[in-house]
Scaffold this motif. Sequence first.
Motif, PDB file in Angstrom:
ATOM      1  N   UNK A 193       7.856   8.090   3.224  1.00 60.00           N
ATOM      2  CA  UNK A 193       7.615   8.848   1.997  1.00 60.00           C
ATOM      3  C   UNK A 193       6.112   9.106   1.910  1.00 60.00           C
ATOM      4  N   UNK A 197       2.777   7.876  -2.836  1.00 56.23           N
ATOM      5  CA  UNK A 197       3.929   7.292  -3.532  1.00 56.23           C
ATOM      6  C   UNK A 197       4.108   5.846  -3.102  1.00 56.23           C
ATOM      7  N   UNK A 198       3.964   5.623  -1.799  1.00 54.66           N
ATOM      8  CA  UNK A 198       4.160   4.280  -1.255  1.00 54.66           C
ATOM      9  C   UNK A 198       3.117   3.316  -1.809  1.00 54.66           C
ATOM     10  N   UNK A 199       1.911   3.832  -2.075  1.00 50.30           N
ATOM     11  CA  UNK A 199       0.819   2.958  -2.495  1.00 50.30           C
ATOM     12  C   UNK A 199       0.871   2.625  -3.982  1.00 50.30           C
ATOM     13  N   UNK A 200       1.640   3.377  -4.743  1.00 48.92           N
ATOM     14  CA  UNK A 200       1.587   3.228  -6.208  1.00 48.92           C
ATOM     15  C   UNK A 200       2.225   1.917  -6.644  1.00 48.92           C
ATOM     16  N   UNK A 201       1.446   1.004  -7.258  1.00 48.73           N
ATOM     17  CA  UNK A 201       2.020  -0.279  -7.658  1.00 48.73           C
ATOM     18  C   UNK A 201       2.869  -0.188  -8.925  1.00 48.73           C
ATOM     19  N   UNK A 203       5.004   2.429  -9.586  1.00 49.24           N
ATOM     20  CA  UNK A 203       6.047   3.447  -9.424  1.00 49.24           C
ATOM     21  C   UNK A 203       5.882   4.548 -10.480  1.00 49.24           C
ATOM     22  N   UNK A 205       4.787   7.157  -9.508  1.00 50.63           N
ATOM     23  CA  UNK A 205       5.256   8.228  -8.637  1.00 50.63           C
ATOM     24  C   UNK A 205       6.622   7.822  -8.098  1.00 50.63           C
ATOM     25  N   UNK A 207       9.754   9.062  -5.528  1.00 52.04           N
ATOM     26  CA  UNK A 207      10.076   9.954  -4.417  1.00 52.04           C
ATOM     27  C   UNK A 207      11.582  10.123  -4.336  1.00 52.04           C
TER      28      UNK A 207
ATOM     29  N   UNK B 239      12.894   2.961  -4.736  1.00 52.24           N
ATOM     30  CA  UNK B 239      13.613   4.238  -4.594  1.00 52.24           C
ATOM     31  C   UNK B 239      14.943   4.097  -3.852  1.00 52.24           C
ATOM     32  N   UNK B 247      13.189  -0.338 -10.495  1.00 45.75           N
ATOM     33  CA  UNK B 247      11.963  -0.306  -9.684  1.00 45.75           C
ATOM     34  C   UNK B 247      12.027  -1.318  -8.546  1.00 45.75           C
ATOM     35  N   UNK B 250       7.406  -4.608  -6.188  1.00 44.61           N
ATOM     36  CA  UNK B 250       5.983  -4.424  -6.517  1.00 44.61           C
ATOM     37  C   UNK B 250       5.845  -3.768  -7.892  1.00 44.61           C
ATOM     38  N   UNK B 251       6.622  -2.687  -8.097  1.00 42.00           N
ATOM     39  CA  UNK B 251       6.521  -1.981  -9.370  1.00 42.00           C
ATOM     40  C   UNK B 251       7.109  -2.808 -10.499  1.00 42.00           C
ATOM     41  N   UNK B 254       4.324  -5.063 -11.609  1.00 35.73           N
ATOM     42  CA  UNK B 254       3.191  -4.353 -12.223  1.00 35.73           C
ATOM     43  C   UNK B 254       3.582  -3.675 -13.528  1.00 35.73           C
ATOM     44  N   UNK B 255       4.798  -3.115 -13.573  1.00 37.16           N
ATOM     45  CA  UNK B 255       5.241  -2.463 -14.812  1.00 37.16           C
ATOM     46  C   UNK B 255       5.375  -3.513 -15.904  1.00 37.16           C
TER      47      UNK B 255
END
Lengths: 322, 282
Positions: A193, A197-201, A203, A205, A207, B239, B247, B250-251, B254-255
């Motif tokens: 991807x 997008x992959x780097x976003x901690x 999410x 972003x 995909x 995803x 999520x 990781x997200x 962080x979220x």
Amino acid sequence: MKRRNFLGLAGAATATALAGKAQAAGGHSFDGYPNSYGVLFDASRCIGCRQCEMGCNKINSENVTEPWTTLPKKDPKAFDEKGLNATARTDASMYTLVNKYEPQALGGKTPVFKKAQCMHCKEPACASACFVKAFTKTPEGAVTYNGSVCVGCRYCMVACPWDVPTYEFNKLIPYVQKCHMCHPHIKSGKTTMPACVKACPMEALTWGKREDLIKEAWARISSVPGRYLPHVYGEREMGGTNWMYISNVPFAQIGLREDLGKTPAPEMTSGALGLVPLVACLWPVLLGGIWQITKWKDERAEEDKQKAVAEAIAQERAKAGK
Amino acid sequence: MVKRVSRSRWGRVFCLTLTLSLAAALLGAFSAGEGGQAKAQQPQMVLSGTAIGGKPGQGPLSKAVFNHQKHEAAVGNCESCHHTGSMDACSSCHTSQGSPEGGNIQLSEAMHSAQAKASCVGCHYQETKKKQCAGCHQFIAAGPKEGSCVACHKDPKAPAPAAAKPAQPEVVTIGSISKDYQACEFNHSSHVEMLQDYAKGALAKGFHTQPDTLCQGCHHHTPAGVTPPKCGTCHGKAFQKEDPRRPGLMAAYHIQCNQCHKAMGVDSPKATDCKTCHAPKK
């Protein structure tokens, strides 16, 4: 070329042009490539950490073969928090950047961040303005650039409503630089991807397939009424884009134009441009014909005159001969 | 321009009458308050609405218990709820089936509409937007949820739930990326204590019906009374096509941290200060 052949060709060209124009005017619609991919940006989630910028710079500065998709390597320290502001734009050294806004909607002090990059329009203005076909809308969703055919006219930069394509003014062999949604990297298997997008901690972003993203965007909007504005930016703007935004503040306050309308850029010019072959083919025929008719008329008149003169002389001579 | 009109004699008489009547009213209110002191032990309860399933304690849902005195003190003015200015019962206009006088809004809607200002649920939803509540409540949609009915429709005779104290760790060590950084030490107990401190008001106590309701702010989907699983049990790769709303790990971390801190106005550590949680390896 014989006159008959020329007239035949001209007629055929005119007919084609007319047919093409009729098609453009009559219910032109392109619903985008089915199953194309895109990204959804959630402004309420972004924290402005700039990891996306770092990820983008890393993947596009290391082991890239084409010179027009290569970015200069940047030090990770360059992506610090102080560099964030509301006015910065992408330049030839970056495909994306995060802007920091303090929107009036939240009292003018709470920061809201927005990531800027190519929107990957379903019907890109840059591609329609380019006369060497350097831009391609791929069926996967990305708008890619081929520097090997680019002549450097920079029409794409003028055409883009989001001021995305940038130019390497400082290089001897300059190219246009613009986000390609990591299309070459995903094709080659370097990543699954886009690197941002992959780097976003957070999410912030997401995909996925464009259709799924629109569903996801509306699901988020309706899950907690009042948290988001009921608008998915990019769902219809300029005919729709593959990069879309949802936000808790008005889009105009985070630097996204709200005056663009829903018409794709190529549709705005297709009517006028569709007339060009018509004018180019029909006018020479028409003007040439008029010129020819005038010439024939003059010739005929000259012939008649000669004939009349010859007859008169002959008569006079006959009279004198008597 | 505002033109100043000199007071007429009638104006003075009117003012005097007004002042006198106000003083009388104040005196009356004071003496009533003296009398009311004795009654303060017994808060004025109103059992309102249609009991679904019969009388209190006889069906799945009892009549809603409404403490008028506490609400009166909390909102400050009568018009917050009595939005027409009339002190008649809500059901006089908002009938159970709706009537033109009540704008065809049924009684149930008048009580439970999450977007209305004067409804019970609407006003309480506004309360959850306060900073000390918003951390958890920002993720919770407005309106009544399954299981939240009994918060109001409760049997006054039913015994209060036992004040169980769920076991909880002092510090949670999160080592998902301990290969690259030092493991993150999350001070669990101080977070719980702070939230308990914020939620010790009567309003929060009344609506956080289970002893570990507060835990569900972070440990969402974990039913009350159950030890929550690790975050990574459900949150894995980002995803996933089958469940786009979930999520990745990781997200999820962080979220949870950042959105809560943002909503509650916690500025330190900053959301972009990576090193406070992810200290570099020595």
